[in-house]
Scaffold this motif. Structure first.
Motif, short mmCIF file in Angstrom:
data_model
loop_
_atom_site.label_atom_id
_atom_site.label_comp_id
_atom_site.label_asym_id
_atom_site.label_seq_id
_atom_site.Cartn_x
_atom_site.Cartn_y
_atom_site.Cartn_z
N GLN A 186 -7.89 -2.79 14.03
CA GLN A 186 -6.81 -1.87 14.41
C GLN A 186 -6.12 -2.35 15.68
OE1 GLN A 186 -7.29 2.34 14.40
NE2 GLN A 186 -8.19 2.37 12.35
N ASP A 242 -6.53 1.95 6.51
CA ASP A 242 -6.36 1.36 5.18
C ASP A 242 -5.63 0.02 5.26
OD1 ASP A 242 -7.51 3.64 3.97
OD2 ASP A 242 -5.55 4.62 3.79
N LYS A 251 2.90 3.20 12.02
CA LYS A 251 3.17 2.89 10.61
C LYS A 251 4.66 2.81 10.31
CE LYS A 251 1.33 6.07 8.11
NZ LYS A 251 0.70 6.93 7.09
N ALA A 260 -7.86 -2.70 6.84
CA ALA A 260 -8.92 -3.10 5.91
C ALA A 260 -8.36 -4.04 4.84
CB ALA A 260 -9.54 -1.87 5.25
N ALA A 261 -7.19 -3.72 4.33
CA ALA A 261 -6.57 -4.57 3.30
C ALA A 261 -6.12 -5.91 3.88
CB ALA A 261 -5.38 -3.85 2.68
N ALA A 316 0.50 3.80 -3.06
CA ALA A 316 -0.24 5.05 -2.81
C ALA A 316 0.60 6.14 -2.17
CB ALA A 316 -1.45 4.76 -1.93
N LEU A 355 0.83 -1.21 0.00
CA LEU A 355 0.00 0.00 0.00
C LEU A 355 0.86 1.26 0.00
CD1 LEU A 355 -2.75 -1.04 2.59
CD2 LEU A 355 -3.08 -0.68 0.14
N LYS A 369 -0.18 8.90 2.53
CA LYS A 369 -1.60 8.80 2.15
C LYS A 369 -2.29 7.56 2.70
CE LYS A 369 -1.14 11.57 -1.95
NZ LYS A 369 -1.22 11.68 -3.38
N VAL A 370 -1.50 6.61 3.17
CA VAL A 370 -2.06 5.35 3.69
C VAL A 370 -2.22 5.47 5.20
CG1 VAL A 370 -1.67 2.87 3.98
CG2 VAL A 370 -1.03 4.00 1.84
N THR A 371 -3.40 5.13 5.69
CA THR A 371 -3.67 5.18 7.13
C THR A 371 -3.62 3.76 7.70
OG1 THR A 371 -6.04 4.87 6.86
CG2 THR A 371 -5.22 7.15 6.79
#
Length: 190
Positions: free
Chosen positions: A40, A31, A50, A34-35, A22, A18, A26-28
């Protein structure tokens, strides 16, 4: 049942893909989870943030770099020992090239991560410069300056090699590229 290490690697692979596609900023975490199909809360069992996904335990500690250098300093001039040290790291990266290329691209293209990576370089410098200086000639007034110059030149060579390796579609191994880049620099044997 997957081991903790396998889950950590799978989660890191998902996140790195990711980030690489991206952009890190920009990736949280939302995100990523979810992927990956996890919560969390589960994410934070494996990583504290991250940045830890990208770095994890991938980047060697100053002590590990110093110990690897010591293995090569025995019968070799300092520059050759530095070259061998970075080639050893390159061989490890070649063994898992897909993950390393992706992590390298993310680090090199994200200013905050690049800064954190450069902090590692500073720690390596503190640990390695005294080793090199002691092999040059500890009584020379310029031994430390020479050692710092050599190490920073070696770090520059390694960075050029890994960035080229990660960003290009080359099939050349990182170890071969490190050897090639180090070969461009002529350091007198000391």
């Amino acid at each position: 049942m997957k081991t903790r290490q396998a889950v950590t690697e799978a989660l890191a692979d998902t996140a790195l893909e990711l980030f690489d596609t991206a952009g890190f900023d920009k990736v949280t975490v939302a995100d990523i989870v979810a992927a990956a199909g996890i919560s969390q809360r589960s994410f934070f069992r494996y990583f504290s943030n991250k940045e830890d996904v990208v770095f994890g335990d991938r980047i060697p500690t100053a002590e590990e770099v110093r110990d690897e250098l010591r293995r090569h300093l025995g019968g070799s001039p300092a520059w050759d020992a530095l070259r061998a040290t970075f080639q050893a790291a390159a061989h490890q990266m070649d063994a898992d090239s897909g993950r390393w290329k992706r992590a390298t691209r993310v680090i090199c293209h994200t200013p905050g991560l690049r800064a954190r990576y450069l902090e590692k370089h500073l720690a390596w410098t503190e640990a390695v410069v005294p080793e090199i200086a002691s092999r040059i000639d500890p009584d020379r007034p310029d031994a430390e300056l020479k050692a710092q110059t050599m190490l920073n030149t070696a770090l520059g060579c390694f960075d050029v090699a890994i960035m080229r390796w990660a960003d290009s579609g080359t099939d050349q191994s990182l170890a071969a590229l490190v050897d090639e880049v180090f070969g461009f620099v002529q350091i007198p044997h000391t």
